[in-house]
Design a protein around this motif. Structure first.
Motif, PDB file in Angstrom:
ATOM      1  N   THR A  98       0.823  -1.220   0.000  1.00 55.88           N
ATOM      2  CA  THR A  98       0.000   0.000   0.000  1.00 55.88           C
ATOM      3  C   THR A  98       0.854   1.266   0.000  1.00 55.88           C
ATOM      4  OG1 THR A  98      -0.141  -0.144   2.414  1.00 55.88           O
ATOM      5  CG2 THR A  98      -1.983  -1.073   1.145  1.00 55.88           C
ATOM      6  N   ASP A 140       3.356   1.606  -1.934  1.00 58.43           N
ATOM      7  CA  ASP A 140       3.791   1.701  -3.330  1.00 58.43           C
ATOM      8  C   ASP A 140       2.598   2.137  -4.172  1.00 58.43           C
ATOM      9  OD1 ASP A 140       5.381   1.512  -5.570  1.00 58.43           O
ATOM     10  OD2 ASP A 140       5.521  -0.671  -5.566  1.00 58.43           O
ATOM     11  N   SER A 141       2.830   2.407  -5.448  1.00 57.19           N
ATOM     12  CA  SER A 141       1.725   2.785  -6.332  1.00 57.19           C
ATOM     13  C   SER A 141       2.056   2.427  -7.770  1.00 57.19           C
ATOM     14  CB  SER A 141       1.447   4.288  -6.253  1.00 57.19           C
ATOM     15  OG  SER A 141       2.526   5.028  -6.811  1.00 57.19           O
ATOM     16  N   GLU A 183       1.671   4.399 -10.219  1.00 53.78           N
ATOM     17  CA  GLU A 183       2.346   5.566 -10.792  1.00 53.78           C
ATOM     18  C   GLU A 183       3.845   5.518 -10.525  1.00 53.78           C
ATOM     19  OE1 GLU A 183       0.960   7.628 -12.872  1.00 53.78           O
ATOM     20  OE2 GLU A 183      -0.929   6.533 -12.601  1.00 53.78           O
TER      21      GLU A 183
END
Length: 526
Positions: free
Chosen positions: A54, A56-57, A59
């Motif tokens: 969570t 991280d992403s 994008e």
């Protein structure tokens, strides 16, 4: 004639993914040159990049990929693959792949970090992720009643409308050599997938297994497909340097977990080349090692993780530890001798995001394909992810496409050829080709070197084509024919790029142009 709904050429993660997604509704044939598990996917150590944490992403993963790709990644392809990363990992977990656990982490799994990544996002099974994944999927594949597996078989060439004298551009399967029976089979299929991997064996030194001879790329080109970005050959910075160890990779995760690159006198050198030091992308690290080796006249440099606790090293890198120990190198006590080696073919047959090539009924997935994800330099651990996401997309297209009628396909005709009289021609040309590519088309290139390479390749190609037209095909001849064509595509692509970008570094064109453009070559019209 063998008749299937789908023919898959290659049994790495891309081929396995397709086979398992298709087999519930289609009769599938998987052709593989050796054993089912003998391929680059099995040898992958580090892991699979995916957005699981969570913190991280998508994008962030996309941004890291675009930066590593030196402006040449296709952003749509990158977004599509990254946004489907979690679903791909969930599928593997559902199938039972034993990823390394970490109950203290929110995902329940240990995530490591590799060069070019801004987060820990590499899910792995110790330091043998590829073997864990392919062995798990391989058991499912062998047990499935709708999957026919032809091991020890090698595709000779694709069967196309053009070869059959029919209108249009379409593939109808392939001619396949049964190596044990020494007979060419006709394998007809409504859809054919090239999943045969890359072309590392075009170079003298490579981390790739012996099967990586560019077969799918060469067959696709001969069938009428375009190729893209073939000049971008990734050299892995750290291949074990030892006379008794062939092509053993020292995972990027060793640097991700703190491994330091040193000269023989113990001097650390990466900070002088890049502020990211050992965690810079692979092209930067490989060029830095190449520079230091040439500057100091070295056979190798050293990767040192011995300052970490011995238990940490053994737990995180059990296979690397055991292999090095067999050679008398205790990596908990001493540094590892390493050199760069050809590792990954970033270009390949031009495809869309469902693996479709320029030829109807012909798909390419995995290292043999060029979706635009990798740009001028593949970000570590994005390759296995691409195999699964694009493989799944290709399967969806195949399952929804209307059925076609197969034409009459003649058997392979070898009535006009004889057994070879001197097979030394094959071994000599194989050696000469790989040495020329290593010397002239390596990590650092010049226009003069590329011209010399192309001249030698053209001469070799004439010899090999003449040999092919006069003698029965063999595994070695098929591979050599494909290698020399793939080498030509690499060199012609490199000559067309008048700049330095990512994995392509030219002394004659050291600057990077303001606009990034892919290199796309098209076969001559029939």
């Amino acid at each position: 004639m063998l008749n299937f709904d789908v023919l898959i050429i290659g049994s790495g993660l891309a081929g396995m993914t397709l086979a398992l997604h298709l087999a519930e509704q289609r009769k599938v044939c998987v052709v593989t040159k050796r054993d089912l598990l003998e391929g680059s996917s099995t040898y992958a150590q580090g892991g699979i990049a995916a957005v699981l944490d969570t913190g991280d992403s998508a994008e962030a993963h996309i941004r890291d990929t675009l930066i590593a790709g030196a402006g040449l990644c296709d952003e749509e392809a990158t977004r599509f693959i990254v946004e489907h990363s979690k679903a791909a990992i969930d599928w593997l977990i559902e199938l039972g792949v034993p990823f390394t656990r970490d109950d203290s982490h929110q995902t329940g799994y240990h995530l490591t970090r590799e060069g070019g990544h801004s987060h820990r996002r590499i899910i792995h099974a110790a330091d043998a992720t590829g073997a864990a994944v392919t062995s798990t999927l391989g058991q499912k594949l062998r047990a499935h009643p709708n999957i026919t597996l032809l091991e020890e078989h090698i595709a000779v060439d694709l069967i196309t409308a053009r070869k059959l004298g029919l209108a249009g551009e379409r593939c109808y399967g392939a001619y396949v050599l049964d190596k044990a029976g020494d007979k060419v089979l006709t394998v007809a299929a409504r859809d054919t997938i090239i999943a045969s991997g890359g072309a590392g064996k075009v170079y003298l030194y490579t981390t790739n297994p012996d099967t990586a001879t560019g077969d799918g790329i060469a067959m696709g080109w001969r069938a009428g497909c375009r190729v893209g970005n073939m000049e971008f050959i990734q050299f892995h910075p750290t291949c074990l340097y030892h006379p008794h160890s062939k092509s053993f990779l020292i995972s990027e995760a060793v640097r991700g977990e703190g491994g330091i690159l040193k000269l023989p006198d113990g001097t650390r050198f990466m900070p002088e080349h890049d502020e990211r030091a050992e965690l810079a992308p692979r092209d930067v690290v490989a060029r830095a090692i190449d520079f230091e080796m040439k500057k100091h006249g070295l056979d190798c440099v050293y990767l040192d993780i011995s300052y970490k606790p011995a238990s940490f090293v053994r737990e995180h890198f059990p296979n690397i530890y055991a292999h090095c120990l067999e050679l008398g190198i205790d990596i908990t006590q001493q540094p590892i001798p390493v050199v760069p080696a050809a590792h990954y073919t970033c270009g390949g047959l031009v495809t869309d995001l469902a693996g479709r090539t320029d030829v109807a009924g012909l798909f390419a997935v995995g290292e043999a394909a060029c979706t635009g994800l990798h740009g001028a330099n593949r970000l570590a651990s994005n390759s296995l992810l691409e195999c699964m996401v694009v493989g799944r997309a290709a399967a969806d297209v195949i399952l929804t496409a209307p059925a076609i009628e197969l034409p009459v396909i003649p058997d392979w005709d070898d009535s006009q050829v004889t057994d070879p009289d001197e097979e030394v021609v094959i071994s000599h040309n194989w050696d000469e080709l790989r040495r020329a590519m290593w010397d002239y088309v390596g990590i650092v290139r010049t226009t003069k070197r590329l011209k010399r390479a192309l001249h030698r390749i053209e001469l070799l190609k004439l010899e090999i084509d003449e040999y092919y037209s006069h003698f029965h095909v063999s595994n070695d001849l098929i591979e050599l024919r494909n290698l020399v064509l793939t080498a030509e595509l690499i060199v012609r692509s490199a000559m067309a790029r008048h700049e330095s970008r990512g994995l392509h570094y030219s002394r004659d064109y050291p600057d990077t142009l303001p606009r990034a453009e892919p290199t796309v070559l098209a076969p001559d019209a029939p």
